[in-house]
Design a protein around this motif. Structure first.
Motif, PDB file in Angstrom:
ATOM      1  N   SER A 182       9.209   1.436   1.671  1.00 50.10           N
ATOM      2  CA  SER A 182       8.447   0.215   1.896  1.00 50.10           C
ATOM      3  C   SER A 182       7.263   0.483   2.824  1.00 50.10           C
ATOM      4  O   SER A 182       6.155  -0.002   2.586  1.00 50.10           O
ATOM      5  N   VAL A 204       3.094   0.190   2.015  1.00 49.29           N
ATOM      6  CA  VAL A 204       2.121  -0.503   2.862  1.00 49.29           C
ATOM      7  C   VAL A 204       1.005   0.457   3.264  1.00 49.29           C
ATOM      8  O   VAL A 204      -0.183   0.103   3.229  1.00 49.29           O
ATOM      9  N   TRP A 260       4.727  -5.279   6.103  1.00 50.61           N
ATOM     10  CA  TRP A 260       4.232  -6.168   5.053  1.00 50.61           C
ATOM     11  C   TRP A 260       3.683  -7.455   5.643  1.00 50.61           C
ATOM     12  O   TRP A 260       2.693  -8.009   5.151  1.00 50.61           O
TER      13      TRP A 260
END
Length: 89
Positions: free
Chosen positions: A6, A10, A70
């Motif tokens: 993740s 980003v 995020w």
């Protein structure tokens, strides 16, 4: 989506935005200042920061650091959308 994947996603999105700005600046000097002018708009920065904080708090419980990354990215994009200056020609 949790974990390093993740954060890597980003980082790739941020890198793409930076590259986009750099290419635009090479083609048209001064365009980077126009693209990132929203950071001087108090209303846009406040709205983006509030968005980042709310999403960060909600996401932290479920996903940890990945959600914070995020949330910050979403805050920057919201700030850019809130800034409604007409483009300079």
């Amino acid at each position: 989506m949790n974990g390093p994947g993740s954060l890597l996603t980003v980082a790739i999105v941020v890198a793409a935005l930076v590259i986009r700005t750099a290419v635009a600046e090479l083609r048209n000097p001064g365009s980077a200042r126009t693209q990132w002018a929203f950071v001087t708009n108090t209303r846009a920065v406040t709205t983006g920061a509030a968005t980042a904080v709310m999403l960060g708090l909600l996401g932290w419980r479920s996903s940890g650091y990945g959600a914070l990354a995020w949330a910050v990215l979403a805050g920057v994009l919201v700030a850019a959308l809130v800034d409604r200056r007409p483009p300079e020609t």
